[in-house]
Design a protein around this motif. Sequence first.
Motif, PDB file in Angstrom:
ATOM      1  N   ALA A  26       0.849  -1.193   0.000  1.00 46.44           N
ATOM      2  CA  ALA A  26       0.000   0.000   0.000  1.00 46.44           C
ATOM      3  C   ALA A  26       0.882   1.240   0.000  1.00 46.44           C
ATOM      4  O   ALA A  26       1.948   1.261   0.620  1.00 46.44           O
ATOM      5  CB  ALA A  26      -0.920   0.010   1.217  1.00 46.44           C
ATOM      6  N   LYS A  27       0.432   2.246  -0.712  1.00 49.41           N
ATOM      7  CA  LYS A  27       1.201   3.481  -0.783  1.00 49.41           C
ATOM      8  C   LYS A  27       0.256   4.663  -0.658  1.00 49.41           C
ATOM      9  O   LYS A  27      -0.732   4.759  -1.392  1.00 49.41           O
ATOM     10  CB  LYS A  27       1.974   3.557  -2.093  1.00 49.41           C
ATOM     11  N   VAL A  28       0.551   5.558   0.266  1.00 51.05           N
ATOM     12  CA  VAL A  28      -0.233   6.780   0.439  1.00 51.05           C
ATOM     13  C   VAL A  28       0.390   7.861  -0.433  1.00 51.05           C
ATOM     14  O   VAL A  28       1.516   8.295  -0.201  1.00 51.05           O
ATOM     15  CB  VAL A  28      -0.260   7.223   1.912  1.00 51.05           C
ATOM     16  N   LEU A  29      -0.344   8.314  -1.444  1.00 47.07           N
ATOM     17  CA  LEU A  29       0.158   9.324  -2.366  1.00 47.07           C
ATOM     18  C   LEU A  29      -0.266  10.730  -1.974  1.00 47.07           C
ATOM     19  O   LEU A  29       0.413  11.706  -2.312  1.00 47.07           O
ATOM     20  CB  LEU A  29      -0.333   9.017  -3.790  1.00 47.07           C
ATOM     21  N   LYS A  30      -1.380  10.848  -1.275  1.00 48.54           N
ATOM     22  CA  LYS A  30      -1.878  12.152  -0.800  1.00 48.54           C
ATOM     23  C   LYS A  30      -2.227  12.001   0.686  1.00 48.54           C
ATOM     24  O   LYS A  30      -3.349  11.651   1.045  1.00 48.54           O
ATOM     25  CB  LYS A  30      -3.116  12.572  -1.602  1.00 48.54           C
ATOM     26  N   PRO A  31      -1.258  12.251   1.566  1.00 52.40           N
ATOM     27  CA  PRO A  31      -1.455  12.000   2.999  1.00 52.40           C
ATOM     28  C   PRO A  31      -2.600  12.784   3.635  1.00 52.40           C
ATOM     29  O   PRO A  31      -3.122  12.373   4.676  1.00 52.40           O
ATOM     30  CB  PRO A  31      -0.112  12.427   3.614  1.00 52.40           C
ATOM     31  N   SER A  32      -3.025  13.880   3.012  1.00 49.40           N
ATOM     32  CA  SER A  32      -4.052  14.727   3.634  1.00 49.40           C
ATOM     33  C   SER A  32      -5.386  14.021   3.814  1.00 49.40           C
ATOM     34  O   SER A  32      -6.185  14.423   4.660  1.00 49.40           O
ATOM     35  CB  SER A  32      -4.261  15.997   2.803  1.00 49.40           C
ATOM     36  N   VAL A  33      -5.652  12.957   3.043  1.00 54.64           N
ATOM     37  CA  VAL A  33      -6.950  12.290   3.147  1.00 54.64           C
ATOM     38  C   VAL A  33      -6.922  11.082   4.083  1.00 54.64           C
ATOM     39  O   VAL A  33      -7.970  10.538   4.419  1.00 54.64           O
ATOM     40  CB  VAL A  33      -7.469  11.833   1.762  1.00 54.64           C
ATOM     41  N   VAL A  34      -5.734  10.657   4.517  1.00 61.01           N
ATOM     42  CA  VAL A  34      -5.602   9.419   5.292  1.00 61.01           C
ATOM     43  C   VAL A  34      -5.582   9.696   6.784  1.00 61.01           C
ATOM     44  O   VAL A  34      -4.864  10.573   7.262  1.00 61.01           O
ATOM     45  CB  VAL A  34      -4.336   8.643   4.877  1.00 61.01           C
ATOM     46  N   ARG A  35      -6.385   8.924   7.516  1.00 57.73           N
ATOM     47  CA  ARG A  35      -6.386   8.974   8.976  1.00 57.73           C
ATOM     48  C   ARG A  35      -6.156   7.543   9.466  1.00 57.73           C
ATOM     49  O   ARG A  35      -7.078   6.736   9.481  1.00 57.73           O
ATOM     50  CB  ARG A  35      -7.722   9.482   9.522  1.00 57.73           C
ATOM     51  N   SER A  36      -4.940   7.221   9.823  1.00 55.23           N
ATOM     52  CA  SER A  36      -4.635   5.867  10.288  1.00 55.23           C
ATOM     53  C   SER A  36      -4.490   5.863  11.802  1.00 55.23           C
ATOM     54  O   SER A  36      -3.680   6.600  12.360  1.00 55.23           O
ATOM     55  CB  SER A  36      -3.339   5.356   9.643  1.00 55.23           C
ATOM     56  N   LEU A  37      -5.303   5.029  12.460  1.00 54.53           N
ATOM     57  CA  LEU A  37      -5.223   4.874  13.915  1.00 54.53           C
ATOM     58  C   LEU A  37      -4.487   3.593  14.272  1.00 54.53           C
ATOM     59  O   LEU A  37      -4.499   3.165  15.416  1.00 54.53           O
ATOM     60  CB  LEU A  37      -6.631   4.861  14.520  1.00 54.53           C
ATOM     61  N   CYS A  38      -3.853   2.991  13.260  1.00 57.44           N
ATOM     62  CA  CYS A  38      -3.123   1.730  13.465  1.00 57.44           C
ATOM     63  C   CYS A  38      -1.668   1.863  13.015  1.00 57.44           C
ATOM     64  O   CYS A  38      -1.090   0.910  12.486  1.00 57.44           O
ATOM     65  CB  CYS A  38      -3.794   0.601  12.697  1.00 57.44           C
ATOM     66  N   GLY A  39      -1.115   3.025  13.169  1.00 54.84           N
ATOM     67  CA  GLY A  39       0.273   3.216  12.758  1.00 54.84           C
ATOM     68  C   GLY A  39       0.392   3.419  11.267  1.00 54.84           C
ATOM     69  O   GLY A  39      -0.543   3.850  10.590  1.00 54.84           O
ATOM     70  N   ASP A  40       1.553   3.095  10.716  1.00 55.24           N
ATOM     71  CA  ASP A  40       1.812   3.261   9.300  1.00 55.24           C
ATOM     72  C   ASP A  40       0.928   2.327   8.470  1.00 55.24           C
ATOM     73  O   ASP A  40       0.922   1.112   8.685  1.00 55.24           O
ATOM     74  CB  ASP A  40       3.293   2.977   9.000  1.00 55.24           C
ATOM     75  N   LEU A  41       0.166   2.904   7.538  1.00 52.78           N
ATOM     76  CA  LEU A  41      -0.787   2.119   6.750  1.00 52.78           C
ATOM     77  C   LEU A  41      -0.105   0.991   5.993  1.00 52.78           C
ATOM     78  O   LEU A  41      -0.538  -0.158   6.044  1.00 52.78           O
ATOM     79  CB  LEU A  41      -1.526   3.035   5.771  1.00 52.78           C
ATOM     80  N   ASN A  42       0.982   1.294   5.300  1.00 51.76           N
ATOM     81  CA  ASN A  42       1.650   0.287   4.480  1.00 51.76           C
ATOM     82  C   ASN A  42       2.172  -0.867   5.325  1.00 51.76           C
ATOM     83  O   ASN A  42       1.993  -2.036   4.998  1.00 51.76           O
ATOM     84  CB  ASN A  42       2.798   0.915   3.681  1.00 51.76           C
ATOM     85  N   GLU A  43       2.811  -0.537   6.429  1.00 51.20           N
ATOM     86  CA  GLU A  43       3.385  -1.582   7.277  1.00 51.20           C
ATOM     87  C   GLU A  43       2.313  -2.466   7.894  1.00 51.20           C
ATOM     88  O   GLU A  43       2.476  -3.681   8.015  1.00 51.20           O
ATOM     89  CB  GLU A  43       4.232  -0.947   8.379  1.00 51.20           C
TER      90      GLU A  43
END
Length: 273
Positions: A26-43
Amino acid sequence: MPEAPEMQVVAEFLDSNLPGKTTLDAKVLKPSVVRSLCGDLNEDISGRTFESVRREGKFLLMGLSGERHIVINPKLTGGLQHCPSRTRVQKRTCVRMKLDGGVDLRYTDDRQMGQFYYVQNGQVEEVPGLAEQGPDVLDDFSFDEFADRLKGFHGEIKGVLTRGRVISGIGNAYADEILFDAMVYPFKRRKALSNDELQRIYRSSRSVIENSIEQVRERMGDRIDHKVRDFLLVHNRGGEPCPRCGKKITELRANQRITSYCRSCQPGMLLKN
């Protein structure tokens, strides 16, 4: 804005194609829309398998193995793309997830107004706006329940419908369609609505959305990033003849929103309701 018909068809398509698929990357290309409450999304998401997809109002919820959820609120311009991994990545792509089998699931958003949440199962209800929604427009609720929920609102009926607190899943476009079908002036205040008008809105809310789902399902197919609203009767058709009476459809623009209605079929005064 994706509303119940589009979101329902997208959810059905993804629920037929995602469960059993594993996220390889997984790759976040536009971080402004992502809200991850589980740490780094890709990992965290890599190696997890999709288990379910469902719609709640204007939200899309995707369950993954290991008690994880993706919750998407697309708002005005967000959407999803399910495509071969070799497909060119568009500039509007915010999140790209590579799945086994050579396919991608991508979240796209022209104006980055939507929100992509990655949470643990127990955090789903913490997603802003999700728990505050009213019953879904396709849920089984009675007219009395509908009328009772309306009592706490005093504004114009179109705004009440799109807010999502009385019933969820209805946005700007389908509010126009529902009120046209019910023959109710969109700027009429809730307190001024007769019982007969309320009954018509209640019936039209479900019938318009159900009929629209069929239309979207037929037109969209597997192109879930494709917006199909050519079948709408009044929304965004200002100046065209009303399909009911033949007079010109009125179109008003305010706060970046279009309201389309027929002055003949939906009579009312803009300043006095």
